[in-house]
Design a protein around this motif. Sequence first.
Motif, PDB file in Angstrom:
ATOM      1  N   LEU A  58       0.856  -1.181   0.000  1.00 55.51           N
ATOM      2  CA  LEU A  58       0.000   0.000   0.000  1.00 55.51           C
ATOM      3  C   LEU A  58       0.897   1.237   0.000  1.00 55.51           C
ATOM      4  O   LEU A  58       1.267   1.745   1.060  1.00 55.51           O
ATOM      5  N   PRO A  59       1.272   1.734  -1.182  1.00 55.89           N
ATOM      6  CA  PRO A  59       2.182   2.888  -1.271  1.00 55.89           C
ATOM      7  C   PRO A  59       1.622   4.111  -0.556  1.00 55.89           C
ATOM      8  O   PRO A  59       0.409   4.260  -0.396  1.00 55.89           O
ATOM      9  N   GLY A  60       2.531   4.987  -0.144  1.00 51.96           N
ATOM     10  CA  GLY A  60       2.157   6.172   0.605  1.00 51.96           C
ATOM     11  C   GLY A  60       1.867   7.387  -0.245  1.00 51.96           C
ATOM     12  O   GLY A  60       1.639   8.465   0.301  1.00 51.96           O
ATOM     13  N   PHE A  61       1.884   7.257  -1.570  1.00 48.84           N
ATOM     14  CA  PHE A  61       1.535   8.385  -2.436  1.00 48.84           C
ATOM     15  C   PHE A  61       1.202   7.844  -3.822  1.00 48.84           C
ATOM     16  O   PHE A  61       1.491   6.689  -4.151  1.00 48.84           O
ATOM     17  N   ARG A  62       0.593   8.699  -4.637  1.00 47.91           N
ATOM     18  CA  ARG A  62       0.202   8.291  -5.993  1.00 47.91           C
ATOM     19  C   ARG A  62       1.445   8.261  -6.883  1.00 47.91           C
ATOM     20  O   ARG A  62       2.096   9.290  -7.092  1.00 47.91           O
ATOM     21  N   ASN A  63       1.773   7.096  -7.392  1.00 47.16           N
ATOM     22  CA  ASN A  63       2.950   6.937  -8.239  1.00 47.16           C
ATOM     23  C   ASN A  63       2.599   5.934  -9.335  1.00 47.16           C
ATOM     24  O   ASN A  63       2.733   4.721  -9.167  1.00 47.16           O
ATOM     25  N   GLU A  64       2.136   6.461 -10.460  1.00 45.56           N
ATOM     26  CA  GLU A  64       1.714   5.590 -11.561  1.00 45.56           C
ATOM     27  C   GLU A  64       2.902   4.886 -12.194  1.00 45.56           C
ATOM     28  O   GLU A  64       2.769   3.758 -12.683  1.00 45.56           O
ATOM     29  N   SER A 116      -2.824   1.321 -19.818  1.00 48.60           N
ATOM     30  CA  SER A 116      -2.945   2.776 -19.710  1.00 48.60           C
ATOM     31  C   SER A 116      -3.861   3.135 -18.556  1.00 48.60           C
ATOM     32  O   SER A 116      -4.699   2.323 -18.149  1.00 48.60           O
ATOM     33  N   PRO A 117      -3.712   4.359 -18.006  1.00 44.12           N
ATOM     34  CA  PRO A 117      -4.639   4.813 -16.956  1.00 44.12           C
ATOM     35  C   PRO A 117      -6.060   4.871 -17.495  1.00 44.12           C
ATOM     36  O   PRO A 117      -6.296   5.092 -18.675  1.00 44.12           O
ATOM     37  N   ALA A 118      -7.023   4.679 -16.606  1.00 44.31           N
ATOM     38  CA  ALA A 118      -8.426   4.636 -17.039  1.00 44.31           C
ATOM     39  C   ALA A 118      -9.253   5.756 -16.426  1.00 44.31           C
ATOM     40  O   ALA A 118     -10.438   5.613 -16.229  1.00 44.31           O
ATOM     41  N   GLY A 119      -8.634   6.878 -16.096  1.00 48.44           N
ATOM     42  CA  GLY A 119      -9.362   7.990 -15.502  1.00 48.44           C
ATOM     43  C   GLY A 119      -9.279   7.954 -13.996  1.00 48.44           C
ATOM     44  O   GLY A 119      -8.389   7.332 -13.418  1.00 48.44           O
ATOM     45  N   THR A 120     -10.194   8.616 -13.328  1.00 49.11           N
ATOM     46  CA  THR A 120     -10.176   8.689 -11.867  1.00 49.11           C
ATOM     47  C   THR A 120     -11.524   8.272 -11.304  1.00 49.11           C
ATOM     48  O   THR A 120     -12.560   8.421 -11.942  1.00 49.11           O
ATOM     49  N   TYR A 121     -11.486   7.735 -10.101  1.00 50.46           N
ATOM     50  CA  TYR A 121     -12.686   7.348  -9.396  1.00 50.46           C
ATOM     51  C   TYR A 121     -12.997   8.367  -8.312  1.00 50.46           C
ATOM     52  O   TYR A 121     -12.182   9.218  -7.987  1.00 50.46           O
ATOM     53  N   ASP A 122     -14.180   8.243  -7.750  1.00 53.54           N
ATOM     54  CA  ASP A 122     -14.545   9.067  -6.604  1.00 53.54           C
ATOM     55  C   ASP A 122     -13.812   8.518  -5.391  1.00 53.54           C
ATOM     56  O   ASP A 122     -14.233   7.539  -4.789  1.00 53.54           O
ATOM     57  N   TYR A 160      -7.078   5.883  -1.525  1.00 53.53           N
ATOM     58  CA  TYR A 160      -7.250   6.452  -2.857  1.00 53.53           C
ATOM     59  C   TYR A 160      -6.981   5.379  -3.912  1.00 53.53           C
ATOM     60  O   TYR A 160      -6.396   4.330  -3.624  1.00 53.53           O
ATOM     61  N   THR A 161      -7.413   5.636  -5.125  1.00 50.71           N
ATOM     62  CA  THR A 161      -7.356   4.622  -6.176  1.00 50.71           C
ATOM     63  C   THR A 161      -6.573   5.102  -7.387  1.00 50.71           C
ATOM     64  O   THR A 161      -6.486   6.301  -7.658  1.00 50.71           O
ATOM     65  N   THR A 197      -8.211  -1.770 -10.531  1.00 45.67           N
ATOM     66  CA  THR A 197      -7.984  -0.663  -9.601  1.00 45.67           C
ATOM     67  C   THR A 197      -6.892  -1.037  -8.624  1.00 45.67           C
ATOM     68  O   THR A 197      -6.943  -2.106  -8.004  1.00 45.67           O
ATOM     69  N   ALA A 198      -5.891  -0.162  -8.522  1.00 47.31           N
ATOM     70  CA  ALA A 198      -4.857  -0.285  -7.492  1.00 47.31           C
ATOM     71  C   ALA A 198      -5.090   0.807  -6.455  1.00 47.31           C
ATOM     72  O   ALA A 198      -5.787   1.789  -6.717  1.00 47.31           O
ATOM     73  N   TYR A 199      -4.498   0.634  -5.285  1.00 44.91           N
ATOM     74  CA  TYR A 199      -4.775   1.550  -4.182  1.00 44.91           C
ATOM     75  C   TYR A 199      -3.482   2.157  -3.643  1.00 44.91           C
ATOM     76  O   TYR A 199      -2.398   1.584  -3.753  1.00 44.91           O
TER      77      TYR A 199
END
Length: 319
Positions: free
Chosen positions: A192-198, A220-226, A235-236, A286-288
């Motif tokens: 569970l990473p501590g920040f968003r790192n694609e 490829s990225p698929a957009g953002t979720y709520d 976060y996702t 989805t990854a978190y």
Amino acid sequence: MAAGSKLSLKFNLKGNGDSKAISKANKISEAQQYTLIAVFGASIFLGAAISLIIHFINQISFNATVIAAEDQTIVSLSDTIKNIGICTAPKGSTYTDDELRRCSPNDIDVSSVQGTLRSNILQNMAANVALNSVPKQDLSYCVNSSTGKNYTYGELNEFYSEAVSSGDTQTIAAATELIQICSALRVIPDALPGFRNEEALLSSLNRIFIMSNWEPEGLSPAGTYDEASFGNNLYTIPFQLSVDADAATTMLVLSNIERSIREFDVTRASIEWSSEAGLTLNSELTAYYTLPTAVTEETKTIKYGATDTSSTTDEGEEE
């Protein structure tokens, strides 16, 4: 004339009676005025006394509210310090100024703060056998030169204890970092990473594809979720994955994704098969990740004479 004198006498007698009546009326009027003035003065005095009493009661209530809020703040801060393991437990219910001045977090042995967050991380989680079973890779400095094997948690804890005994802050910091990097704690940021790192996410997936002996045709990225719908501080990172291969390869890719220490949820998938193209999988996964947890500091405003209090929250230092 006699009759006139009689009339005049009667007139004079009547006039004396009226004068006495008027004099009595005047005296009564003055007494009423004095009474009204006295009542008015007493009313003013009583009103002023009541106002002062109400003011003193409000002042006492306000001061009591402020003192209670200060006491609650001291208790909350003391509980935070104690539960995290920054200092050893206080002698009383809260820390004194002298105890805080003598507290040095870097010089505290973990064994003296049992049951705290610090103890759970550096002892229980760091020594977790299941987490420690995940192979270490590209961590040459985690190899014990004497044994030629990776450091065990016992060896890492021994280094930490020796560092605490020496009292050298830099040595303690180095031993703590070694526990974080070379013990079971090292796999937590992977899970569970501590920040968003694609980029790191794609690197993890690429490793899975290499293990599956397969090269992806699309990723490829698929957009953002709520993000708020997944709970606090979770976060996702959604992404799309397409696999066009034979059934065995496709199942191996899915199996390795499932075995990955990082959590991947398949939110949507479609599978097509043909005798010529084989098996085609189109999916959305989805990854978190999470954000660093920090202690928040709340500022509360207590207004004099008001029943409600307003508060604002400020971010404190990261823990």
